[in-house]
Design an enzyme around this catalytic site. Structure first.
Site, PDB file in Angstrom:
ATOM      1  N   LYS A   1       0.838  -1.198   0.000  1.00 44.12           N
ATOM      2  CA  LYS A   1       0.000   0.000   0.000  1.00 44.12           C
ATOM      3  C   LYS A   1       0.879   1.257   0.000  1.00 44.12           C
ATOM      4  CE  LYS A   1      -3.661   2.154   2.712  1.00 44.12           C
ATOM      5  NZ  LYS A   1      -4.637   1.993   3.790  1.00 44.12           N
TER       6      LYS A   1
ATOM      7  N   GLU B   1      10.416  -4.565   4.766  1.00 44.01           N
ATOM      8  CA  GLU B   1      10.501  -5.954   4.331  1.00 44.01           C
ATOM      9  C   GLU B   1      10.234  -6.065   2.830  1.00 44.01           C
ATOM     10  OE1 GLU B   1       8.785  -4.814   6.859  1.00 44.01           O
ATOM     11  OE2 GLU B   1       8.840  -6.181   8.583  1.00 44.01           O
TER      12      GLU B   1
ATOM     13  N   GLY C   1      -5.014  -2.178   4.871  1.00 39.32           N
ATOM     14  CA  GLY C   1      -4.200  -3.308   4.414  1.00 39.32           C
ATOM     15  C   GLY C   1      -4.865  -4.648   4.684  1.00 39.32           C
ATOM     16  N   ARG C   2      -5.403  -4.815   5.875  1.00 36.52           N
ATOM     17  CA  ARG C   2      -5.994  -6.119   6.235  1.00 36.52           C
ATOM     18  C   ARG C   2      -7.372  -6.313   5.626  1.00 36.52           C
ATOM     19  NH1 ARG C   2      -4.954  -2.645  10.260  1.00 36.52           N
ATOM     20  NH2 ARG C   2      -6.611  -1.843  11.577  1.00 36.52           N
TER      21      ARG C   2
ATOM     22  N   GLU D   1      -5.041  -6.809  14.545  1.00 37.28           N
ATOM     23  CA  GLU D   1      -4.549  -5.485  14.154  1.00 37.28           C
ATOM     24  C   GLU D   1      -5.712  -4.490  14.179  1.00 37.28           C
ATOM     25  OE1 GLU D   1      -2.671  -4.437  10.200  1.00 37.28           O
ATOM     26  OE2 GLU D   1      -0.825  -4.618  11.354  1.00 37.28           O
TER      27      GLU D   1
ATOM     28  N   HIS E   1      -5.232 -33.594  17.389  1.00 41.38           N
ATOM     29  CA  HIS E   1      -4.138 -34.430  17.888  1.00 41.38           C
ATOM     30  C   HIS E   1      -3.015 -33.576  18.454  1.00 41.38           C
ATOM     31  CE1 HIS E   1      -6.027 -38.003  16.214  1.00 41.38           C
ATOM     32  NE2 HIS E   1      -6.472 -37.153  15.311  1.00 41.38           N
TER      33      HIS E   1
ATOM     34  N   LYS F   1       9.180  -0.402  14.270  1.00 47.30           N
ATOM     35  CA  LYS F   1       9.747  -0.031  12.959  1.00 47.30           C
ATOM     36  C   LYS F   1      10.782   1.070  13.138  1.00 47.30           C
ATOM     37  CE  LYS F   1       5.619  -0.881  10.106  1.00 47.30           C
ATOM     38  NZ  LYS F   1       4.611  -0.289   9.237  1.00 47.30           N
TER      39      LYS F   1
HETATM   40  O1  F6P Z   1       3.040  -2.912   9.728  1.00 45.71           O
HETATM   41  C1  F6P Z   1       1.694  -3.111   9.607  1.00 45.71           C
HETATM   42  C2  F6P Z   1       1.218  -2.821   8.227  1.00 45.71           C
HETATM   43  O2  F6P Z   1       1.096  -1.463   8.042  1.00 45.71           O
HETATM   44  C3  F6P Z   1      -0.099  -3.533   7.951  1.00 45.71           C
HETATM   45  O3  F6P Z   1      -1.185  -2.845   8.413  1.00 45.71           O
HETATM   46  C4  F6P Z   1      -0.049  -3.671   6.475  1.00 45.71           C
HETATM   47  O4  F6P Z   1      -0.971  -4.612   6.019  1.00 45.71           O
HETATM   48  C5  F6P Z   1       1.383  -4.090   6.294  1.00 45.71           C
HETATM   49  O5  F6P Z   1       2.094  -3.334   7.249  1.00 45.71           O
HETATM   50  C6  F6P Z   1       1.957  -3.879   4.934  1.00 45.71           C
HETATM   51  O6  F6P Z   1       1.929  -2.543   4.561  1.00 45.71           O
HETATM   52  P1  F6P Z   1       2.153  -2.123   3.055  1.00 45.71           P
HETATM   53  O7  F6P Z   1       1.086  -2.742   2.234  1.00 45.71           O
HETATM   54  O8  F6P Z   1       2.099  -0.626   3.049  1.00 45.71           O
HETATM   55  O9  F6P Z   1       3.515  -2.619   2.641  1.00 45.71           O
END
Ligand code: F6P
Length: 546
Positions: free
Chosen positions: A210, A216, A272-273, A358, A389, A509
């Site tokens: 987003k 990452e 995002g979620r 979240e 199990h 972060k």
């Molecule tokens: O760190 C949390 C978050 O902001 C989530 O809410 C989001 O889904 C994820 O990181 C990834 O964010 P982006 O789509 O901006 O890379």
């Protein structure tokens, strides 16, 4: 006097629920069922092709009446309308919350800041469909002229969990001639393992973010570009054929080197979620094709309409949400187990963890005052029968109360002998065993020696919901996801929190940005952390040299 943070607990419906809980908290499901032979058929609700059996909950009709009252007192109806109408209900980010617009009919209108967003949604869907068709048919060629056979989605959180869950859930409908991989972790192992057997000439990366700034994702995207260029002879032009982006941030996408013609847009009003049915679902569409993707959207829409219009006492997401509040706030249950009896839903619990925790893992209300009650429970789970199990022992005989959601489909996609009947028999048996248990008299009557009786006794009275659907299809998956999305919304409205921000992820972060150079510097850095963090950094630096 109650503080502002305790407004909820001061509500008449809350107080009535607390008093009611005192009265019924020890009532056993055995008794409740014995008193009402119709309970198992009465305490059910069916809508949008989803059957919910909530009879095995520690509730009476009065409980439900009071919970519905609570929802009304908390203004749930108005909040639902506010969301569907595009009001900026994500107050801390001053944003509308419009995942429902992602599946709105083409001819509808939802206005944000004076603009009807529905045509934009459909323009992106059309662009995704055109691209998907070209890739799936082989018309889209890689840099060397080969067709694309491997898709790697790079993203994390909502830009990963939804796509990977949907890919696994809909694998039956996917193009088996293509490979789909999902890279999320900044741990280089994730990327290395995802691409080790792939041919760069046949591999397309979808960089899904987003913000297009997530550490990452951008680190993985850069490694992917290096891997791709290395495998394709180093020509920068290759990027255009092997990288597309899904983002709200055109400037960063361009900066990365992806042609904006290959960018699929979404908007700040998609959390995002809540984004798996936006362009973030591009990998899903590539896997199952545009037609099936649209079926999935139709499923979401069906549940949206139900949520918006059904009376609360027959409204599936509202019922699920209120029952969660009941255990969370009145019984002190800390967790909810989500137990799909459907192998294709193996990533559903992980997906739900972000959606629920979240969203509602908050401790201040919309007005910034501290809550005076519990908010989101911890969601966890694994597919059945595997969990039986492993951790079910604790659910049956442990000291904790763990409400369970059982989820299954009546018709399997892989008919294989007796498998599906055996699977479903296990699920029904678990709900039955949890609710009714086995008394010490019953155990004794079976011939257990006295000393063994307490070990073999099942108290029962452990609640569960059973969610049954017909068949796992893109459409029914959409209904199931929307069911949980709106249940989370319902819970958030009761607790009065902003279910759509996630400030709690920020601090880690920021601190990691400070630590990165300390790990990478050649010279011994000046460490200004606490003694534990300082010592860990020193130990890491010492060991990584070896
Ligand atoms: O760190 C949390 C978050 O902001 C989530 O809410 C989001 O889904 C994820 O990181 C990834 O964010 P982006 O789509 O901006 O890379």
């Amino acid at each position: 006097m109650s503080s502002p943070g305790n407004q909820l607990t001061a509500r008449p419906a809350w107080k009535a629920l607390a008093a009611h809980h005192e009265r019924i908290r020890d009532a056993h499901l055995r008794t409740l069922f014995a008193q009402d032979p119709e309970r198992g058929t009465r305490m059910t609700a069916e809508a949008a092709g989803v059957f919910l059996d909530y009879s095995k909950n520690r509730i009476t009709d009065e409980t439900l009446r009071l919970l519905v009252h609570l929802a009304e007192e908390c203004g749930l109806r108005a909040r639902i309308e506010a969301m569907f109408n595009g009001e900026k209900i994500n107050v801390t980010e001053n944003r509308a919350v419009l995942h429902v617009a992602l599946r709105a009919p083409k001819d509808s209108s939802i206005v944000v800041d004076g603009v009807n967003v529905v045509p934009r949604v459909h323009a992106v869907l059309d662009k995704m469909a055109d691209f998907s068709n070209r890739v799936r048919s082989g018309a889209w060629k890689g840099h060397t002229g080969k067709r694309i056979r491997h898709i790697v989605n790079i993203g994390i959180g909502g830009s990963d969990l939804g796509p990977v869950m949907a890919y696994e859930a809909l694998k039956h409908y996917s193009d088996r001639g293509m490979t789909f991989r999902f890279v999320s972790n900044i741990d280089g192992t994730d990327f290395a393992e995802a691409v080790r057997d792939l041919n760069p000439a046949e591999t397309l990366f979808i960089v899904s973010s987003k913000t297009f700034t997530t550490l990452e994702t951008m680190t993985n995207a850069h490694s992917a570009r290096d891997w791709s260029l290395k495998g394709l002879g180093g020509a920068q032009a290759a990027v255009a054929k092997h990288f597309v982006a899904v983002s709200t941030n055109a400037a960063e996408v361009r900066q990365f080197g992806i042609d904006l013609a290959n960018m699929f847009e979404f908007w700040d009003w998609v959390g995002g979620r809540y984004s798996m049915d936006s362009a973030i679902g591009l990998s899903t569409m590539l896997a199952v094709g545009p037609e099936q993707f649209h079926q999935m959207l139709a499923g979401f829409r069906r549940m949206d309409e139900h949520f918006r219009t059904a009376p609360f006492d027959r409204n599936l997401p509202v019922l699920l949400g209120l029952l969660t509040v009941w255990y969370n706030n009145f019984f002190g249950a800390q967790t909810v187990a989500v137990l799909p009896y459907e192998q294709y839903l193996k990533r559903f619990p992980a997906y739900l963890q972000q959606l629920t925790m979240e969203s509602n893992g908050k401790s201040v209300m919309l007005n910034g005052t501290k809550v005076g009650y519990e908010t989101s429970p911890i969601y966890w789970g694994e597919p059945g029968t595997n969990g039986q199990h492993s951790f079910y022992q604790l659910i049956h005989q442990g000291t904790k109360l763990i409400p369970c959601d059982f989820i299954a489909f009546a018709r399997t996609l892989n008919p294989l002998g007796r498998h599906h009947d055996l699977l479903l028999a296990n699920m029904f048996a678990q709900g039955e065993a949890l609710a009714f248990g086995k008394t010490s008299e019953e155990v004794r009557a079976e011939g257990s020696p006295d000393w063994l009786v307490p070990h073999r006794t099942f108290e029962g009275n452990r609640p569960s919901n059973t969610v049954l659907l017909g068949r796992l299809t893109p459409e029914s998956l959409g209904r199931l996801i929307a069911l949980y999305e709106h249940s989370v919304f319902t819970q958030g409205v009761i607790w009065g929190v902003d279910s759509f921000d996630q400030w709690g992820v920020e601090l880690g972060k920021v601190l990691s940005q400070r630590i990165i150079p300390e790990l990478e510097s050649q010279a011994e850095p000046q460490l200004g952390h606490d003694s534990s963090t300082n010592a860990l950094i020193r130990r890491y630096r010492a060991w990584k040299q070896k």
